[in-house]
Scaffold this active site. Sequence first.
Site, short mmCIF file in Angstrom:
data_model
loop_
_atom_site.label_atom_id
_atom_site.label_comp_id
_atom_site.label_asym_id
_atom_site.label_seq_id
_atom_site.Cartn_x
_atom_site.Cartn_y
_atom_site.Cartn_z
CE1 TYR A 102 1.02 0.71 10.41
CE2 TYR A 102 1.22 2.70 9.08
CZ TYR A 102 0.52 1.57 9.45
OH TYR A 102 -0.71 1.31 8.88
CG ASP A 159 -4.37 -5.78 0.81
OD1 ASP A 159 -3.83 -5.98 1.92
OD2 ASP A 159 -4.67 -4.63 0.42
CG HIS A 180 -1.74 -1.14 1.46
ND1 HIS A 180 -2.17 -1.52 2.71
CD2 HIS A 180 -2.25 -2.03 0.59
CE1 HIS A 180 -2.93 -2.60 2.60
NE2 HIS A 180 -2.99 -2.94 1.31
CE LYS A 195 2.65 4.12 4.94
NZ LYS A 195 2.29 3.06 3.99
C1 LIG Z 1 -4.35 2.59 7.36
C2 LIG Z 1 -5.55 3.02 8.14
C3 LIG Z 1 -6.70 2.24 8.20
N1 LIG Z 1 -7.78 2.66 8.92
C4 LIG Z 1 -8.95 1.80 8.97
C5 LIG Z 1 -9.57 1.47 7.63
C6 LIG Z 1 -10.09 0.07 7.80
O1 LIG Z 1 -11.42 0.10 8.32
C7 LIG Z 1 -9.19 -0.55 8.86
C8 LIG Z 1 -8.15 -1.47 8.28
O2 LIG Z 1 -7.51 -0.77 7.23
P1 LIG Z 1 -6.57 -1.54 6.21
O3 LIG Z 1 -7.18 -2.86 5.86
O4 LIG Z 1 -6.23 -0.58 5.08
O5 LIG Z 1 -5.28 -1.80 7.12
P2 LIG Z 1 -3.87 -2.37 6.58
O6 LIG Z 1 -4.09 -3.43 5.55
O7 LIG Z 1 -3.09 -2.69 7.79
O8 LIG Z 1 -3.25 -1.11 5.85
C9 LIG Z 1 -1.94 -0.66 6.14
O9 LIG Z 1 -1.09 -1.63 5.65
C10 LIG Z 1 0.15 -1.25 5.10
C11 LIG Z 1 1.19 -2.21 5.61
C12 LIG Z 1 0.56 0.14 5.23
O10 LIG Z 1 1.74 0.48 5.19
C13 LIG Z 1 -0.47 1.18 5.27
O11 LIG Z 1 -0.14 2.12 6.27
C14 LIG Z 1 -1.84 0.71 5.49
O12 LIG Z 1 -2.44 0.68 4.21
O13 LIG Z 1 -8.54 0.55 9.51
C15 LIG Z 1 -7.79 3.86 9.60
O14 LIG Z 1 -8.78 4.22 10.25
N2 LIG Z 1 -6.67 4.65 9.55
C16 LIG Z 1 -5.55 4.28 8.84
O15 LIG Z 1 -4.55 5.04 8.84
#
Ligand SMILES: Cc1cn([C@H]2C[C@H](O)[C@@H](COP(=O)(O)OP(=O)(O)O[C@H]3O[C@H](C)C(=O)[C@H](O)[C@H]3O)O2)c(=O)[nH]c1=O
Length: 184
Positions: free
Chosen positions: A132, A170, A62, A72
């Site tokens: 992070y 993803d 991402h 980050k």
């Molecule tokens: C990233 C983020 C997500 N969210 C909420 C949105 C979704 O309801 C839930 C899970 O989000 P997501 O599936 O995008 O989480 P990750 O898959 O861990 O995403 C992260 O994974 C990779 C490794 C990264 O480096 C990024 O910072 C980020 O994209 O948290 C928020 O409320 N705030 C945030 O900053």
Amino acid sequence: MIVEKTNIKDCFLIKPKVFKDERGYFFESFHQEKFEKQTHIKTNFIQDNESMSNYGVIRGLHAQQGKFAQAKLIRVVQGKVLDVIVDARKDSPSFGEVYSSLISAYNKYQIFVPKGCLHGFSVLQDETIFTYKCDEFYLPSSEIGVYPLDEDLAIDWGLAKGEAKLSDKDVKNPKWKTFVSGIF
Ligand SMILES: Cc1cn([C@H]2C[C@H](O)[C@@H](COP(=O)(O)OP(=O)(O)O[C@H]3O[C@H](C)C(=O)[C@H](O)[C@H]3O)O2)c(=O)[nH]c1=O
């Protein structure tokens, strides 16, 4: 702290100085002046994130783009990950290069991920807690992603075939070639 350059421009592996005594350990997990002096990169982290995942999960690849592109500073406070960065900056000398490193609660290593790079990690131990700092706020509409098991990137996530667990989001992310065709 020791700051090591990687094969990706402005992406650094950081090894903090850990002070151990009979009580346990202490280390500075971030020090802005020392960080900027050793990386020559100015920082202003404004959001901290934390996620917990079990073995086999891959989160990523991402990034946020444009004005909301995020740098980050990542680390693991419990467990172990293989952290992966892909340079998606079309004008970068390391465009398309991949950097990966084992980041764990044991080694306490950190990685500085520059703006414009795709970031992801595979989880190599149950109940791994990943945390992070970001220098821009989360803006879902600015998010971009690339399918982490893309055959052209051929990233070794340290997992056996079929072990990777991805989010529905993803799984649907574009392949690297499609992503690249969209930015040139
Ligand atoms: C990233 C983020 C997500 N969210 C909420 C949105 C979704 O309801 C839930 C899970 O989000 P997501 O599936 O995008 O989480 P990750 O898959 O861990 O995403 C992260 O994974 C990779 C490794 C990264 O480096 C990024 O910072 C980020 O994209 O948290 C928020 O409320 N705030 C945030 O900053």
